[in-house]
Design a protein around this motif. Sequence first.
Motif, PDB file in Angstrom:
ATOM      1  N   VAL A 197      -3.585  16.284   4.137  1.00  0.00           N
ATOM      2  CA  VAL A 197      -3.903  17.086   2.958  1.00  0.00           C
ATOM      3  C   VAL A 197      -2.844  18.161   2.754  1.00  0.00           C
ATOM      4  O   VAL A 197      -2.461  18.462   1.613  1.00  0.00           O
ATOM      5  CB  VAL A 197      -5.308  17.717   3.077  1.00  0.00           C
ATOM      6  N   ASP A 198      -2.365  18.729   3.841  1.00  0.00           N
ATOM      7  CA  ASP A 198      -1.294  19.742   3.736  1.00  0.00           C
ATOM      8  C   ASP A 198      -0.049  19.151   3.064  1.00  0.00           C
ATOM      9  O   ASP A 198       0.637  19.850   2.303  1.00  0.00           O
ATOM     10  CB  ASP A 198      -0.929  20.272   5.122  1.00  0.00           C
ATOM     11  N   ASP A 199       0.245  17.885   3.341  1.00  0.00           N
ATOM     12  CA  ASP A 199       1.389  17.242   2.704  1.00  0.00           C
ATOM     13  C   ASP A 199       1.219  17.208   1.182  1.00  0.00           C
ATOM     14  O   ASP A 199       2.175  17.449   0.427  1.00  0.00           O
ATOM     15  CB  ASP A 199       1.556  15.810   3.231  1.00  0.00           C
ATOM     16  N   ILE A 200       0.004  16.903   0.730  1.00  0.00           N
ATOM     17  CA  ILE A 200      -0.248  16.870  -0.715  1.00  0.00           C
ATOM     18  C   ILE A 200      -0.216  18.282  -1.283  1.00  0.00           C
ATOM     19  O   ILE A 200       0.312  18.513  -2.373  1.00  0.00           O
ATOM     20  CB  ILE A 200      -1.608  16.197  -1.015  1.00  0.00           C
ATOM     21  N   LEU A 201      -0.762  19.222  -0.536  1.00  0.00           N
ATOM     22  CA  LEU A 201      -0.729  20.616  -0.975  1.00  0.00           C
ATOM     23  C   LEU A 201       0.692  21.123  -1.164  1.00  0.00           C
ATOM     24  O   LEU A 201       0.966  21.913  -2.069  1.00  0.00           O
ATOM     25  CB  LEU A 201      -1.479  21.499   0.032  1.00  0.00           C
ATOM     26  N   ASP A 202       1.603  20.675  -0.316  1.00  0.00           N
ATOM     27  CA  ASP A 202       2.999  21.091  -0.451  1.00  0.00           C
ATOM     28  C   ASP A 202       3.551  20.683  -1.813  1.00  0.00           C
ATOM     29  O   ASP A 202       4.283  21.453  -2.455  1.00  0.00           O
ATOM     30  CB  ASP A 202       3.846  20.474   0.668  1.00  0.00           C
ATOM     31  N   MET A 203       3.192  19.486  -2.279  1.00  0.00           N
ATOM     32  CA  MET A 203       3.669  19.025  -3.587  1.00  0.00           C
ATOM     33  C   MET A 203       3.008  19.814  -4.717  1.00  0.00           C
ATOM     34  O   MET A 203       3.627  20.106  -5.737  1.00  0.00           O
ATOM     35  CB  MET A 203       3.405  17.531  -3.746  1.00  0.00           C
ATOM     36  N   VAL A 204       1.734  20.148  -4.526  1.00  0.00           N
ATOM     37  CA  VAL A 204       0.991  20.869  -5.562  1.00  0.00           C
ATOM     38  C   VAL A 204       1.462  22.316  -5.681  1.00  0.00           C
ATOM     39  O   VAL A 204       1.636  22.840  -6.785  1.00  0.00           O
ATOM     40  CB  VAL A 204      -0.528  20.821  -5.263  1.00  0.00           C
TER      41      VAL A 204
END
Length: 216
Positions: A197-204
Motif C-alpha cells: 500500500v505504501d508503494d501506491i501511496l508514493d504514486m498518489v
Amino acid sequence: MTIMKQIYISCSFSMQHELREAINTIKKAVTVADCTPFVFIEQYTFEVSQEKEMMQRALRDIDESCCLLAETTDKGIGIGIEAGYAKAQGKPIIYLRQAEVSHSTTMSGLADYHVLYRDTKDLSEQLSGVLLQVKWDVELREYVISLLIAKQATFTKEVLEYLKRYKTKGGKQHRAEEILTAIKTQYVLISEWSDKVDDILDMVTGFCSPEWKVWE
C-alpha cells in the motif's frame, strides 16, 4: 469495473414520517446511481427485548453494503454507532442533514462527504454528484484489495494507469490517500500488505520520481 451494490441508509426512527420525502429522494438518487438503497428501519420490526438481535442484524447489513449514508436531521445514537462501524471497515460515509438544523460535530468529523440541503431538489442534486465520487472511491478500494489478496506487485505501470484513470474520472487525490491509509490501518497486522500500500501511496502523494506521479 462496477462494484457498488447496496448502500446502507441510516436515519431517525422517531422522525421517519417527517423525513419521508427526504428519504424517498435519497432512495431515488441511490437507485439512479445503479445501487440498491437499504433503509434499515423500513426492513425490520423488532420488539423492545430484541435490541441485541436488532444490532446484530444492522451490523450484518452494513457488512453487505459498500457505503453508509447517514441522514442526521434528527440526531440519534444508533446512527453514530452504525456510521462508526462502517468507518472502521473503510467504507465511505456520507453525512446529510437539513441546512437549518443543528450541526453534528461527531458525524461531520467522521464523514467523508457532506450534504447540507435546503429542500429535496437541492438534496437530489448534491447527492447525485457525491454518489458518483463515492463510486470511484469504492472501485479504488476494491481494486487495491484485489491486488493485495492476489499478492501482486503494486508499484507497476498497470497500477499507475489505474490511478490516472481514477483521476480522469473525477477521483480526488486526498480521497485516494485517505482510502489507502484506511486500508493500511484496517489490515495493519498483515505487514506485507502495508509495504504494498505504501508503494501506491508514493504514486498518489508524489513521493516518487516524476514519471510515477499521478498528481502534480
